[in-house]
Design a protein around this motif. Structure first.
Motif, mmCIF file in Angstrom:
data_model
loop_
_atom_site.group_PDB
_atom_site.id
_atom_site.type_symbol
_atom_site.label_atom_id
_atom_site.label_comp_id
_atom_site.label_asym_id
_atom_site.label_seq_id
_atom_site.Cartn_x
_atom_site.Cartn_y
_atom_site.Cartn_z
ATOM 1 N N TYR A 126 8.362 -15.181 -1.766
ATOM 2 C CA TYR A 126 8.108 -16.331 -2.620
ATOM 3 C C TYR A 126 7.092 -17.238 -1.929
ATOM 4 N N THR A 127 6.408 -18.041 -2.710
ATOM 5 C CA THR A 127 5.316 -18.854 -2.167
ATOM 6 C C THR A 127 5.775 -19.976 -1.251
ATOM 7 N N VAL A 165 3.710 -11.008 -3.579
ATOM 8 C CA VAL A 165 3.912 -12.451 -3.635
ATOM 9 C C VAL A 165 4.626 -12.763 -4.948
ATOM 10 N N ILE A 167 5.534 -15.502 -7.744
ATOM 11 C CA ILE A 167 4.971 -16.756 -8.249
ATOM 12 C C ILE A 167 5.747 -17.212 -9.476
ATOM 13 N N MET A 208 -1.927 -20.135 -6.646
ATOM 14 C CA MET A 208 -0.925 -19.575 -5.737
ATOM 15 C C MET A 208 -1.309 -18.174 -5.264
ATOM 16 N N TYR A 209 -1.898 -17.371 -6.141
ATOM 17 C CA TYR A 209 -2.348 -16.037 -5.748
ATOM 18 C C TYR A 209 -3.418 -16.149 -4.659
ATOM 19 N N GLN A 211 -4.000 -18.736 -2.689
ATOM 20 C CA GLN A 211 -3.437 -19.305 -1.466
ATOM 21 C C GLN A 211 -2.850 -18.201 -0.593
ATOM 22 N N TYR A 212 -2.115 -17.303 -1.208
ATOM 23 C CA TYR A 212 -1.510 -16.198 -0.467
ATOM 24 C C TYR A 212 -2.595 -15.321 0.156
#
Length: 469
Positions: A126-127, A165, A167, A208-209, A211-212
């Motif tokens: 998880y983020t 990941v 999200i 978020m994608y 960032q990962y």
């Protein structure tokens, strides 16, 4: 985790009618995997968090788990991946972190390489493993997790396996973008749109994608193959968590995935698992009551809304599960008995009975923000009584609707316009290979693309699919 359980063969039939090409199980169960035998559907299975520490006792345990969950079915089932845990490093959804997940990842891959070299071990997070920032260029993993994540990504890269990941856009906008729900959708209507260098971000999924991806690059793992292990929208138990928003989100996601547009940092196809097939009425509520309401299907195999999985924007009718049988149409409700001449409700007794009933059934829909939160006091007590009654399979002979004399069985549906009083479904039970009853198996899927879309890499998560055990 759910008390209602559809029969696996019925579910598999539903998936095949929807042209699903790949499925992810979150609980390895013999009767579920048997149902996928000979279908050609790619199967991904998950080692539960509860098994991670057990695998550290002896290295041979990982090999034992693989042989019992893959070896027995390898000739008939098309296995693809083994995921180690469910968000094992997250503290948002669990009250502990499973720090041994890296060692178990390595042990599992070693066990797979012995006899099942075509199957890869992987992991998804998880983020909340990232520090809380908005701009992807500023993203990093939390300091205490950097060594763990660096070891994992290097290992996966060496073995040519993806990393996942998870999200959840509604949670992400609440945490990072001041509850701007519009930024969670894909229509580009939000005021939170921003620039990060020469890249423009118009929704939180892209943020978020990327960032990962940026955090992995800073660990020395650039251009890793990233799979979105879970993504979805709850339909109850949280503000803005409803069927209308869930349909809008999933339609936008399908269009985004089908376009092969990718993200500002990573243009191109994206694999994404929808979280999830059906609600989990026994799931833990550590992060909130919405955790029990992620399903795109109701517990009885009826779709909550329609989704065009091919991303064309059409309001396609979802395939329903065929052969599901409900128990008799009867409900348990509060009989409105009072204990004094003033006609006041015996609230102390009723509240205790309500709480006890809700330990058997799921009453989270009655909590603030839920679809049943606007019930009157007697209706709320009735809802709890019915959930307990249905959770015990309407066993009248055992007085499951007595509730110290305050309950009664009725044949007229007490549901309101916004709140459904459910009726349990019938399901069989069979033991797993250990001889114990299986609960709440789970699935994930990839639908067949039309020829005009080369490969719509779109997976569907059927988290604890409520199958037979």
């Amino acid at each position: 985790m759910a008390t209602q359980r559809m029969i696996p063969s019925m579910v598999v039939d539903m998936l095949m009618q929807t042209n699903i090409k790949e499925v992810k199980l979150f609980s390895a169960s013999d009767n579920v995997m048997e149902a996928f035998g000979g279908t050609g559907i790619g199967l991904v299975i998950t080692m539960p968090n509860s098994s991670i520490d057990i695998m550290m006792v002896l290295e041979v345990f990982a090999e034992f788990w693989i042989n019992n969950n893959i070896g027995k079915f390898n000739n008939s089932v098309n296995f693809r991946y083994v995921y180690i845990g469910t968000q094992p490093l997250s503290r948002r959804f669990f009250n502990q972190s499973f720090a041994n997940c890296t060692e178990v990842l390595e042990r599992t891959q070693k066990a797979l390489s012995k006899n099942f070299g075509h199957v890869k071990a992987t992991i998804s997070h998880y983020t909340d493993v990232l520090i809380p920032v908005q701009k992807p260029s500023e993203a990093e993993f939390k300091d205490e997790l950097k060594p763990v994540m660096a070891r994992q990504c290097q290992f996966l890269k060496k073995n040519d396996a993806p990393i996942g990941v998870d999200i959840f856009p509604l949670l992400a906008v609440n945490d990072l973008f001041n509850y701007d729900t519009e930024f969670a959708f894909f229509e580009n209507n939000s005021t939170s749109v921003f620039q990060d260098g020469n890249k423009t971000y118009s929704n939180v999924f892209e943020v978020m994608y990327d960032q990962y991806d940026a955090a992995l690059e800073k660990l020395g793992c650039p251009n890793m193959t990233i799979v979105v292990g879970e993504i979805g929208w709850p339909t109850d138990g949280i503000p803005e968590g409803n069927v209308v928003n869930a349909k809008r989100f999933h339609q936008g996601l399908a269009k985004c995935i089908a376009s092969n547009k990718g993200t500002p940092r990573r243009p191109g196809p994206i694999d994404a698992y929808i979280h999830n097939l059906a609600d989990e009425n026994a799931n833990n509520k550590l992060a909130g009551t919405f955790m029990r309401h992620w399903g795109i299907y109701k517990f009885d195999g009826q779709p909550k809304f329609n989704i065009d999985f091919e991303g064309d924007g059409r309001d396609n009718t979802m395939v329903s599960a065929i052969g599901i049988t409900h128990m008799p149409k009867r409900w348990c409700i509060y009989n409105n008995l009072t204990t004094n001449a003033s006609g006041s409700y015996p609230s102390h007794d009723l509240n205790a009975l309500f709480s006890n009933a809700c330990r058997i059934g799921d009453c989270t829909a009655t909590e603030p923000g839920g679809s049943c939160s606007n019930l009157s006091y007697p209706q709320r007590i009735s809802y709890g009584f019915n959930m307990g009654f249905q959770g015990l399979s309407q066993k009248v002979l055992n007085s499951t609707c007595d509730y110290d004399g305050y309950g009664k069985i009725v044949s007229e549906d007490p549901s309101t316009e916004s709140c459904v009083f459910p009726v349990e479904i019938l399901a069989a039970e069979i033991p797993n290979f250990t001889g114990t009853v299986q609960k709440s198996p789970a699935y994930a899927l990839r639908p067949l693309s039309r020829s005009i879309i080369p490969i719509v890499q779109f997976l569907f998560i059927f988290f604890n699919l409520m199958c037979t055990w």
